[in-house]
Design a protein around this motif. Structure first.
Motif, PDB file in Angstrom:
ATOM      1  N   ALA A 147      -1.419   6.349  -7.773  1.00  0.00           N
ATOM      2  CA  ALA A 147      -2.874   6.203  -7.788  1.00  0.00           C
ATOM      3  C   ALA A 147      -3.531   7.278  -6.931  1.00  0.00           C
ATOM      4  O   ALA A 147      -4.566   7.844  -7.300  1.00  0.00           O
ATOM      5  CB  ALA A 147      -3.266   4.807  -7.300  1.00  0.00           C
ATOM      6  N   ARG A 148      -2.919   7.583  -5.781  1.00  0.00           N
ATOM      7  CA  ARG A 148      -3.478   8.632  -4.928  1.00  0.00           C
ATOM      8  C   ARG A 148      -3.315  10.003  -5.569  1.00  0.00           C
ATOM      9  O   ARG A 148      -4.213  10.842  -5.499  1.00  0.00           O
ATOM     10  CB  ARG A 148      -2.813   8.606  -3.556  1.00  0.00           C
ATOM     11  N   LEU A 149      -2.170  10.232  -6.180  1.00  0.00           N
ATOM     12  CA  LEU A 149      -1.965  11.497  -6.878  1.00  0.00           C
ATOM     13  C   LEU A 149      -3.018  11.688  -7.964  1.00  0.00           C
ATOM     14  O   LEU A 149      -3.607  12.762  -8.103  1.00  0.00           O
ATOM     15  CB  LEU A 149      -0.564  11.536  -7.493  1.00  0.00           C
ATOM     16  N   ASP A 150      -3.262  10.638  -8.744  1.00  0.00           N
ATOM     17  CA  ASP A 150      -4.249  10.728  -9.817  1.00  0.00           C
ATOM     18  C   ASP A 150      -5.649  10.951  -9.258  1.00  0.00           C
ATOM     19  O   ASP A 150      -6.453  11.696  -9.832  1.00  0.00           O
ATOM     20  CB  ASP A 150      -4.219   9.454 -10.666  1.00  0.00           C
ATOM     21  N   ALA A 151      -5.945  10.300  -8.131  1.00  0.00           N
ATOM     22  CA  ALA A 151      -7.269  10.471  -7.529  1.00  0.00           C
ATOM     23  C   ALA A 151      -7.456  11.888  -7.005  1.00  0.00           C
ATOM     24  O   ALA A 151      -8.528  12.485  -7.136  1.00  0.00           O
ATOM     25  CB  ALA A 151      -7.462   9.457  -6.403  1.00  0.00           C
ATOM     26  N   VAL A 152      -6.395  12.444  -6.417  1.00  0.00           N
ATOM     27  CA  VAL A 152      -6.482  13.782  -5.840  1.00  0.00           C
ATOM     28  C   VAL A 152      -6.551  14.855  -6.914  1.00  0.00           C
ATOM     29  O   VAL A 152      -7.324  15.808  -6.818  1.00  0.00           O
ATOM     30  CB  VAL A 152      -5.279  14.038  -4.908  1.00  0.00           C
ATOM     31  N   TYR A 153      -5.746  14.692  -7.965  1.00  0.00           N
ATOM     32  CA  TYR A 153      -5.640  15.744  -8.974  1.00  0.00           C
ATOM     33  C   TYR A 153      -6.394  15.442 -10.262  1.00  0.00           C
ATOM     34  O   TYR A 153      -6.419  16.273 -11.167  1.00  0.00           O
ATOM     35  CB  TYR A 153      -4.165  15.989  -9.312  1.00  0.00           C
ATOM     36  N   GLY A 154      -6.999  14.274 -10.362  1.00  0.00           N
ATOM     37  CA  GLY A 154      -7.580  13.879 -11.634  1.00  0.00           C
ATOM     38  C   GLY A 154      -9.004  14.328 -11.877  1.00  0.00           C
ATOM     39  O   GLY A 154      -9.548  14.095 -12.943  1.00  0.00           O
ATOM     40  N   LEU A 163      10.789   6.227  -8.119  1.00  0.00           N
ATOM     41  CA  LEU A 163      10.433   7.411  -8.893  1.00  0.00           C
ATOM     42  C   LEU A 163       9.887   7.022 -10.262  1.00  0.00           C
ATOM     43  O   LEU A 163       8.889   7.587 -10.725  1.00  0.00           O
ATOM     44  CB  LEU A 163      11.650   8.323  -9.048  1.00  0.00           C
ATOM     45  N   ARG A 164      10.524   6.054 -10.916  1.00  0.00           N
ATOM     46  CA  ARG A 164      10.026   5.619 -12.227  1.00  0.00           C
ATOM     47  C   ARG A 164       8.628   5.034 -12.109  1.00  0.00           C
ATOM     48  O   ARG A 164       7.787   5.225 -12.990  1.00  0.00           O
ATOM     49  CB  ARG A 164      10.984   4.593 -12.836  1.00  0.00           C
ATOM     50  N   GLU A 165       8.382   4.315 -11.010  1.00  0.00           N
ATOM     51  CA  GLU A 165       7.063   3.723 -10.815  1.00  0.00           C
ATOM     52  C   GLU A 165       6.006   4.810 -10.638  1.00  0.00           C
ATOM     53  O   GLU A 165       4.906   4.723 -11.181  1.00  0.00           O
ATOM     54  CB  GLU A 165       7.084   2.801  -9.595  1.00  0.00           C
ATOM     55  N   VAL A 166       6.355   5.847  -9.869  1.00  0.00           N
ATOM     56  CA  VAL A 166       5.422   6.958  -9.680  1.00  0.00           C
ATOM     57  C   VAL A 166       5.155   7.666 -11.000  1.00  0.00           C
ATOM     58  O   VAL A 166       4.013   7.972 -11.352  1.00  0.00           O
ATOM     59  CB  VAL A 166       5.978   7.963  -8.647  1.00  0.00           C
ATOM     60  N   GLN A 167       6.220   7.925 -11.748  1.00  0.00           N
ATOM     61  CA  GLN A 167       6.096   8.693 -12.982  1.00  0.00           C
ATOM     62  C   GLN A 167       5.621   7.854 -14.162  1.00  0.00           C
ATOM     63  O   GLN A 167       5.324   8.398 -15.227  1.00  0.00           O
ATOM     64  CB  GLN A 167       7.434   9.348 -13.321  1.00  0.00           C
ATOM     65  N   GLY A 203       0.781  -1.225   0.000  1.00  0.00           N
ATOM     66  CA  GLY A 203       0.000   0.000   0.000  1.00  0.00           C
ATOM     67  C   GLY A 203       0.811   1.273   0.000  1.00  0.00           C
ATOM     68  O   GLY A 203       0.247   2.364   0.013  1.00  0.00           O
ATOM     69  N   LEU A 204       2.150   1.175   0.007  1.00  0.00           N
ATOM     70  CA  LEU A 204       2.976   2.380   0.040  1.00  0.00           C
ATOM     71  C   LEU A 204       4.015   2.397  -1.075  1.00  0.00           C
ATOM     72  O   LEU A 204       5.009   3.099  -0.984  1.00  0.00           O
ATOM     73  CB  LEU A 204       3.674   2.519   1.396  1.00  0.00           C
ATOM     74  N   GLY A 205       3.812   1.614  -2.124  1.00  0.00           N
ATOM     75  CA  GLY A 205       4.741   1.612  -3.245  1.00  0.00           C
ATOM     76  C   GLY A 205       4.499   2.780  -4.175  1.00  0.00           C
ATOM     77  O   GLY A 205       3.584   3.584  -4.000  1.00  0.00           O
ATOM     78  N   GLY A 206       5.345   2.883  -5.209  1.00  0.00           N
ATOM     79  CA  GLY A 206       5.225   3.982  -6.153  1.00  0.00           C
ATOM     80  C   GLY A 206       3.903   3.992  -6.893  1.00  0.00           C
ATOM     81  O   GLY A 206       3.311   5.049  -7.121  1.00  0.00           O
ATOM     82  N   SER A 207       3.412   2.807  -7.267  1.00  0.00           N
ATOM     83  CA  SER A 207       2.144   2.751  -7.995  1.00  0.00           C
ATOM     84  C   SER A 207       0.986   3.201  -7.108  1.00  0.00           C
ATOM     85  O   SER A 207       0.044   3.852  -7.574  1.00  0.00           O
ATOM     86  CB  SER A 207       1.890   1.335  -8.515  1.00  0.00           C
ATOM     87  N   ALA A 208       1.061   2.860  -5.794  1.00  0.00           N
ATOM     88  CA  ALA A 208       0.010   3.292  -4.870  1.00  0.00           C
ATOM     89  C   ALA A 208       0.030   4.805  -4.702  1.00  0.00           C
ATOM     90  O   ALA A 208      -1.020   5.452  -4.652  1.00  0.00           O
ATOM     91  CB  ALA A 208       0.190   2.608  -3.518  1.00  0.00           C
ATOM     92  N   LEU A 209       1.238   5.370  -4.615  1.00  0.00           N
ATOM     93  CA  LEU A 209       1.347   6.817  -4.495  1.00  0.00           C
ATOM     94  C   LEU A 209       0.814   7.503  -5.745  1.00  0.00           C
ATOM     95  O   LEU A 209       0.088   8.496  -5.662  1.00  0.00           O
ATOM     96  CB  LEU A 209       2.799   7.218  -4.242  1.00  0.00           C
TER      97      LEU A 209
END
Length: 260
Positions: free
Chosen positions: A33-40, A248-252, A25-31
């Protein structure tokens, strides 16, 4: 800017403090996903009553209202960001919205009590405050947002270039935060009298300004790929390791560099 921007920064601190080890729940893909949910998507804001939030520091909210009304500000409404409450149900809170007598400054005040097992551990070692009592003042001038808040050391994400943010210490008295922002807007108008600030006197006008700020931040997050390398390196205090590069690559959403 705004409670959701602060929450994303706090969540990033958790990931960084854990060394990017990718616990569930705290990996790059999870982060991401939250970024996309917050800003999407546009955020859904609803009027609420303070009594619906028994765990909130209502004395803080009342103190903000009393102090600002004495300075000529007008209380408009208490609102909940329902979008953020769905993403962070453990951290549900509300914002108190006010405007100044000239309609050039909007104020958001909110009490945030970050919760969760990992967050609690960080609070024990004093990497994260147990309670955040934030007062944020915003003026909008021709597409630029002048922001003053008591979030120094708490805001972990860089604002967009269109946002000129002045962060004061968390324990700064309300009157000092207000005086600093009023001084900044006065200096701006003296230097550029032709740049008339956007005025907002009604609840709907304040929500429209908040929506414009959200669009600005969403575009910036999209441009940097969710989180920038500079932000992560600044949080770590050094260049990224191979594991952190992968995070970082996973987040981006980018692939690993090909070997040469």
């Amino acid at each position: 800017m705004e409670v959701f921007f602060l929450m994303m920064g706090l969540w990033l601190v958790v990931a960084v403090a854990l060394g990017m080890r990718r616990p569930p729940g705290l990996g790059g893909s999870a982060l991401r996903a939250r970024l996309d949910a917050v800003y999407g998507e546009p955020h859904e804001l609803a009027r609420v009553t303070a009594a619906a939030f028994p765990e909130a520091d209502l004395e803080f909210y009342d103190r903000v209202r009393t102090d600002l009304v004495a300075r000529g500000y007008t209380w408009l409404a208490d609102v909940e960001d329902l979008t953020m409450s769905r993403i962070y149900p453990q951290n549900r809170t509300f914002m108190r919205l006010l405007v100044d007598a000239g309609g050039m400054i909007r104020v958001s005040a909110y009490h945030l009590h970050p919760r969760g097992v990992v967050v609690s551990l960080l609070q024990v070692v004093q990497l994260m405050p147990r309670h955040l009592r934030v007062v944020e003042l915003v003026s909008e001038v021709r597409g630029t947002f002048l922001v003053t808040s008591n979030t120094h050391g708490i805001d972990r994400l860089e604002p967009p270039p269109e946002a000129k943010v002045d962060r004061l210490p968390l324990k700064t008295p309300i009157a000092e935060v207000v005086a600093r922002h009023e001084g900044r807007i006065t200096e701006l108008l003296r230097a550029h009298p032709e740049r008339s600030p956007t005025t907002f006197e009604t609840f709907e006008e304040v929500l429209a300004s908040m929506a414009r700020a959200h669009i600005m931040m969403a575009r910036h997050r999209q441009k940097v790929g969710g989180i920038s390398r500079d932000e992560l390196e600044r949080l770590k205090g050094r260049p990224l390791s191979a594991t952190e590069e992968a995070f970082l690559r996973e987040v981006q959403g980018s692939s690993a560099p090909k070997p040469t």
